[in-house]
Write an enzyme that holds these catalytic residues in place. Structure first.
Site, PDB file in Angstrom:
ATOM      1  N   ARG A  68       0.816  -1.216   0.000  1.00 53.54           N
ATOM      2  CA  ARG A  68       0.000   0.000   0.000  1.00 53.54           C
ATOM      3  C   ARG A  68       0.848   1.264   0.000  1.00 53.54           C
ATOM      4  O   ARG A  68       0.473   2.265  -0.599  1.00 53.54           O
ATOM      5  CB  ARG A  68      -0.956  -0.021   1.198  1.00 53.54           C
ATOM      6  CG  ARG A  68      -2.031  -1.071   1.002  1.00 53.54           C
ATOM      7  CD  ARG A  68      -2.817  -1.374   2.243  1.00 53.54           C
ATOM      8  NE  ARG A  68      -4.008  -2.134   1.854  1.00 53.54           N
ATOM      9  CZ  ARG A  68      -4.876  -2.641   2.702  1.00 53.54           C
ATOM     10  NH1 ARG A  68      -4.705  -2.490   4.001  1.00 53.54           N
ATOM     11  NH2 ARG A  68      -5.925  -3.300   2.269  1.00 53.54           N
TER      12      ARG A  68
ATOM     13  N   LYS B 210     -19.262 -18.169  -2.000  1.00 52.64           N
ATOM     14  CA  LYS B 210     -20.718 -18.127  -1.876  1.00 52.64           C
ATOM     15  C   LYS B 210     -21.391 -17.157  -2.827  1.00 52.64           C
ATOM     16  O   LYS B 210     -20.887 -16.061  -3.075  1.00 52.64           O
ATOM     17  CB  LYS B 210     -21.093 -17.705  -0.453  1.00 52.64           C
ATOM     18  CG  LYS B 210     -20.808 -18.749   0.583  1.00 52.64           C
ATOM     19  CD  LYS B 210     -21.193 -18.220   1.944  1.00 52.64           C
ATOM     20  CE  LYS B 210     -21.161 -19.311   2.991  1.00 52.64           C
ATOM     21  NZ  LYS B 210     -21.630 -18.782   4.275  1.00 52.64           N
TER      22      LYS B 210
ATOM     23  N   GLY C  70      -9.495  -9.999  -2.407  1.00 55.12           N
ATOM     24  CA  GLY C  70      -8.407 -10.471  -1.549  1.00 55.12           C
ATOM     25  C   GLY C  70      -7.878 -11.839  -1.956  1.00 55.12           C
ATOM     26  O   GLY C  70      -6.677 -12.021  -2.200  1.00 55.12           O
TER      27      GLY C  70
ATOM     28  N   GLY D 177     -12.909  -4.272  -0.633  1.00 52.33           N
ATOM     29  CA  GLY D 177     -14.296  -3.805  -0.575  1.00 52.33           C
ATOM     30  C   GLY D 177     -14.648  -2.824  -1.680  1.00 52.33           C
ATOM     31  O   GLY D 177     -15.717  -2.916  -2.290  1.00 52.33           O
TER      32      GLY D 177
HETATM   33  P1  ADP Z   1     -12.298 -12.898  -3.109  1.00 50.96           P
HETATM   34  O1  ADP Z   1     -11.657 -12.660  -1.769  1.00 50.96           O
HETATM   35  O2  ADP Z   1     -11.292 -12.890  -4.225  1.00 50.96           O
HETATM   36  O3  ADP Z   1     -13.455 -11.963  -3.372  1.00 50.96           O
HETATM   37  P2  ADP Z   1     -13.956 -15.023  -2.067  1.00 50.96           P
HETATM   38  O4  ADP Z   1     -13.606 -14.599  -0.682  1.00 50.96           O
HETATM   39  O5  ADP Z   1     -15.332 -14.801  -2.528  1.00 50.96           O
HETATM   40  O6  ADP Z   1     -12.911 -14.393  -3.110  1.00 50.96           O
HETATM   41  O7  ADP Z   1     -13.731 -16.611  -2.214  1.00 50.96           O
HETATM   42  C1  ADP Z   1     -12.512 -17.242  -1.991  1.00 50.96           C
HETATM   43  C2  ADP Z   1     -12.716 -18.567  -1.280  1.00 50.96           C
HETATM   44  O8  ADP Z   1     -13.588 -19.436  -1.992  1.00 50.96           O
HETATM   45  C3  ADP Z   1     -11.408 -19.311  -1.158  1.00 50.96           C
HETATM   46  O9  ADP Z   1     -11.074 -19.420   0.197  1.00 50.96           O
HETATM   47  C4  ADP Z   1     -11.690 -20.676  -1.792  1.00 50.96           C
HETATM   48  O10 ADP Z   1     -11.096 -21.739  -1.084  1.00 50.96           O
HETATM   49  C5  ADP Z   1     -13.191 -20.758  -1.727  1.00 50.96           C
HETATM   50  N1  ADP Z   1     -13.713 -21.703  -2.721  1.00 50.96           N
HETATM   51  C6  ADP Z   1     -13.600 -21.645  -4.051  1.00 50.96           C
HETATM   52  N2  ADP Z   1     -14.173 -22.708  -4.641  1.00 50.96           N
HETATM   53  C7  ADP Z   1     -14.673 -23.475  -3.652  1.00 50.96           C
HETATM   54  C8  ADP Z   1     -15.405 -24.727  -3.608  1.00 50.96           C
HETATM   55  N3  ADP Z   1     -15.721 -25.382  -4.734  1.00 50.96           N
HETATM   56  N4  ADP Z   1     -15.762 -25.191  -2.406  1.00 50.96           N
HETATM   57  C9  ADP Z   1     -15.436 -24.522  -1.279  1.00 50.96           C
HETATM   58  N5  ADP Z   1     -14.774 -23.358  -1.234  1.00 50.96           N
HETATM   59  C10 ADP Z   1     -14.386 -22.836  -2.417  1.00 50.96           C
END
Ligand code: ADP
Ligand code: MG
Length: 399
Positions: A38, A199, A357, A380
């Site tokens: 940063r 999710k 992240g 965010g």
């Molecule tokens: P970002 O931080 O880039 O926005 P997210 O926080 O939404 O991404 O999602 C990342 C998480 O999703 C990771 O920890 C990864 O392990 C999990 N993930 C991805 N695919 C699956 C899956 N099929 N089942 C369970 N967890 C998953």
């Protein structure tokens, strides 16, 4: 893209006081920063202002002190780390407004840099109190915002100050806005979006915004399971939000109407237990997942087909890994697709922008972080931008 002033629009600033909002919310370990990305991001802006002879006062938040002073959350904690990156000494000023700041400005020479204390020690910061912003503004001649990562918050130093002083986007802020505009504002079509992660519920607004803007929506990660379930696929023990299958169907209908193709995996990597290289690991068609198995990654055939989709696209925006990439071999789809995107970017056929992240961590793991057109480290703010929301900190600069 709405227009905003940059450092190029500043006239002679020798001896002027620049109030510069930066992101110094550094991850700490044993009393010093474990990552100074940063500071690196803000460095060009800070040094440019200093070289032009301004007295530069840095404004930043550090942790969540909740409107009270806290010695461990003082920005004095990061003075050494910031000095290390800038290669210059800082004067720490334990206030953000008032006579102590005014006296310090008197001591600073042109081109010197001061660091004000944690703006969140004062309740007026997060309340975006106009009096608080005005009090800070009184010691400055102009305001520069170089903290895109805080631009989704309407706080006094991220938004309010722009109403009291001439306001400019810093270099990092400008680069971020330019990249985001190239990805979703006025992108070259066709555009593909990759949305993955755990999710659907955390990214509903993102999906809703994207279906109306992109030609290809590639859904992976845990969220693909909810979409597959909505299409009648039995996803076994997979992470799946069964209560959101109606929502998933609605999003797929909206995509249909908007002429957006939704890509779901047709082969997947499954296992009975969530562990590295498990004995029960196998790849199968989505219709063959057993009731005691979990989908943990997109399969190799689907990844290859998705790579072919990217080859037909001019622009890519990516948020969320395709699988549980932290655990091998469930990083395979993310790594393969990221490498394809990186190669197309390097060949000059694709503009690629990614953020989030875990996404940044996944691209670093794939070794392609520097081969994308732009990778945003603003969590965010990046997601809110993907949701199509106007960011208050950006809007205030454009006013
Ligand atoms: P970002 O931080 O880039 O926005 P997210 O926080 O939404 O991404 O999602 C990342 C998480 O999703 C990771 O920890 C990864 O392990 C999990 N993930 C991805 N695919 C699956 C899956 N099929 N089942 C369970 N967890 C998953
Ligand atoms: Mg995450």
């Amino acid at each position: 893209m709405s227009s905003f002033k940059t450092l190029d629009d500043l006239g002679d600033i020798a001896g002027k006081v620049a109030l510069v909002r930066v992101d110094l919310n550094l991850p700490m370990k044993d009393g010093s920063a474990s990552d100074v990305t940063r500071v690196e991001a803000a460095k060009p802006t800070i040094l440019e202002l200093a070289e032009k002879g301004a007295k530069v006062l840095l404004l930043a938040h550090f942790g969540r002190p909740g409107g009270q002073r806290s010695s461990v959350l003082s920005t004095s904690m990061v003075v050494g780390d910031v000095e290390g990156v800038l290669g210059k000494e800082l004067m720490f000023i334990p206030e953000v407004a008032g006579p102590v700041v005014a006296q310090s400005i008197g001591i600073l020479r042109n081109g010197d840099i001061g660091l004000l204390d944690n703006v969140r020690f004062w309740p007026g910061e997060e309340a975006n109190d106009a009096e608080f912003a005005k009090a800070i503004a009184e010691n400055g001649d102009f305001y520069v915002n170089d903290a895109f990562s805080a631009a989704h918050r309407a706080h006094a130093t991220t938004e309010g100050l722009a109403h009291h002083l001439p306001a400019y986007a810093g270099r990092a802020m400008g680069a971020e806005l330019k990249a985001l505009d190239a990805a979703l504002g006025t992108p070259e079509q066709p555009v593909a979006a990759v949305v993955g992660g755990a999710k659907v519920s955390t990214k509903l607004a993102v999906l809703e915004n994207l279906v109306g803007r992109v030609q290809h929506l590639i859904i992976g990660g845990g969220m693909a399971n909810t979409f597959l379930a909505a299409r009648g696929v039995d996803v076994g023990k997979s992470l799946c939000e069964h209560d959101l299958t109606d929502t998933a169907n609605r999003i797929m209908d909206e995509a249909d109407h908007a002429g957006c193709t939704v890509h779901l995996p047709y082969d997947v990597v499954v296992s009975k237990e969530f562990a590295a290289n498990p004995a029960s690991l196998r790849t199968c068609n989505v219709h063959e997942v057993a009731e005691d198995e979990m989908i943990l990654d997109v399969g190799p055939s689907a990844v290859e087909a998705l790579g072919d989709v990217l080859k037909t696209c001019k622009t890519l925006v990516w948020n969320g890994p395709m699988g549980a990439f932290e655990t091998e071999p469930f990083d395979a789809a993310t790594v393969a697709l990221a490498k394809t995107a990186a190669a197309l970017t390097q060949e000059g056929s694709l503009t690629s922008v990614a953020g989030g992240g875990d996404t940044v961590a996944a691209l670093a793991h794939a070794g392609v972080k520097d081969d994308f057109t732009f990778v945003s480290t603003a969590g965010g703010a990046f997601l809110e931008w993907m949701e199509g929301r106007e960011l208050p900190g950006v809007a205030a600069l454009s006013a």
